[in-house]
Design a protein around this motif. Sequence first.
Motif, short mmCIF file in Angstrom:
data_model
loop_
_atom_site.label_atom_id
_atom_site.label_comp_id
_atom_site.label_asym_id
_atom_site.label_seq_id
_atom_site.Cartn_x
_atom_site.Cartn_y
_atom_site.Cartn_z
N THR A 154 0.83 -1.20 0.00
CA THR A 154 0.00 0.00 0.00
C THR A 154 0.86 1.25 0.00
N ALA A 155 1.89 1.25 0.83
CA ALA A 155 2.78 2.41 0.90
C ALA A 155 3.56 2.58 -0.40
N ASN A 156 4.00 1.47 -1.00
CA ASN A 156 4.75 1.55 -2.25
C ASN A 156 3.89 2.07 -3.39
N ASP A 157 2.61 1.76 -3.37
CA ASP A 157 1.71 2.14 -4.46
C ASP A 157 1.27 3.60 -4.37
N PHE A 158 1.49 4.24 -3.22
CA PHE A 158 1.04 5.62 -3.08
C PHE A 158 1.82 6.53 -4.03
N ASP A 159 1.10 7.37 -4.75
CA ASP A 159 1.71 8.32 -5.68
C ASP A 159 1.28 9.73 -5.30
N PRO A 160 2.21 10.57 -4.83
CA PRO A 160 1.82 11.93 -4.42
C PRO A 160 1.61 12.90 -5.57
N GLU A 161 1.92 12.47 -6.80
CA GLU A 161 1.82 13.38 -7.93
C GLU A 161 0.43 14.02 -8.10
N PRO A 162 -0.68 13.26 -7.94
CA PRO A 162 -2.00 13.90 -8.11
C PRO A 162 -2.23 15.08 -7.16
N PHE A 163 -1.59 15.05 -5.99
CA PHE A 163 -1.76 16.15 -5.06
C PHE A 163 -0.92 17.36 -5.45
N LEU A 164 0.16 17.12 -6.20
CA LEU A 164 1.08 18.19 -6.54
C LEU A 164 0.57 19.06 -7.68
N ILE A 165 -0.42 18.58 -8.42
CA ILE A 165 -0.91 19.36 -9.56
C ILE A 165 -1.82 20.49 -9.11
N PHE A 166 -2.31 20.44 -7.87
CA PHE A 166 -3.18 21.50 -7.37
C PHE A 166 -2.33 22.60 -6.76
N THR A 167 -2.77 23.82 -6.94
CA THR A 167 -2.08 24.96 -6.34
C THR A 167 -3.06 25.73 -5.46
N SER A 168 -2.57 26.20 -4.36
CA SER A 168 -3.44 26.94 -3.44
C SER A 168 -3.60 28.39 -3.85
N LEU A 169 -2.79 28.84 -4.80
CA LEU A 169 -2.85 30.25 -5.23
C LEU A 169 -2.87 30.33 -6.75
N ASP A 170 -4.00 29.94 -7.35
CA ASP A 170 -4.14 30.12 -8.80
C ASP A 170 -4.51 31.57 -9.10
#
Length: 248
Positions: A154-170
């Motif tokens: 489960t830990a190996n399969d986690f991919d943080p990339e989807p969270f990185l595409i969002f920005t808090s200041l668009d």
Amino acid sequence: MSFISENQLLLLVSFFLAGACGTAFLFRKPAGHRAWKVADLVWVVLGGIGAIVAVVAGIYAADSSRIDRQIDIAFAATKAFDRDAARFRLRFCDPAYDSDIAILCEKVEFLSASTAGNAQLPLFIAVTREVAPLKGLSFLLTRSEDKMDRMISTANDFDPEPFLIFTSLDEKTQGAIDNLRRKVPAIAGDYLILARGYDDLIQQVQTLKDEWEFLQDNAHILVLQIIALCLVSFAAPFRLGKSLVELR
């Protein structure tokens, strides 16, 4: 490698018994016999190898302690963001009395949904806390191997990339903040604190993922540690036997 990690206790006991049997055979030789000198040499060589591997494993253990700290930091960042988001919504979004505030409230909801609403993020942090840093001997653990393997997967399969595409200041959010700085600076300031909390959360989770992958890539050091312990357990009876013979 998997056989070694899954049968640590059996291997240690087997090597010790093999060394004990060899030592029992040498008891037929008198003190000072060449056989005892060879046995002492075996202890020195294998003990030296064990010491070197212990140093390397100690460096790995020192590195692995970093993930413990990183897990705590990631948990703290998660709690801080959730707390700030809940406070912002309670103070300014129920209801939002200004169009610019409504934009910020919509953004807060979106950011909250992208983190706490996605089960992967809290699950990854929780799983790494359960199985990290994988630095202990498995026979000292009570958790089943199947469960451990599932949690590691489960830990190996986690991919943080989807969270990185969002920005808090668009661009839209930044425009609303600029307007609120002129009208209600406190609300703009509160959102910027929230935005920094979100950015910090994503950064800490990314760091945690990197630390996890580093430990997984170097987990073979633990196998070398087991092998070194087996060699030392094999040689220890010879050294003990030599001391007993010399005392007689």
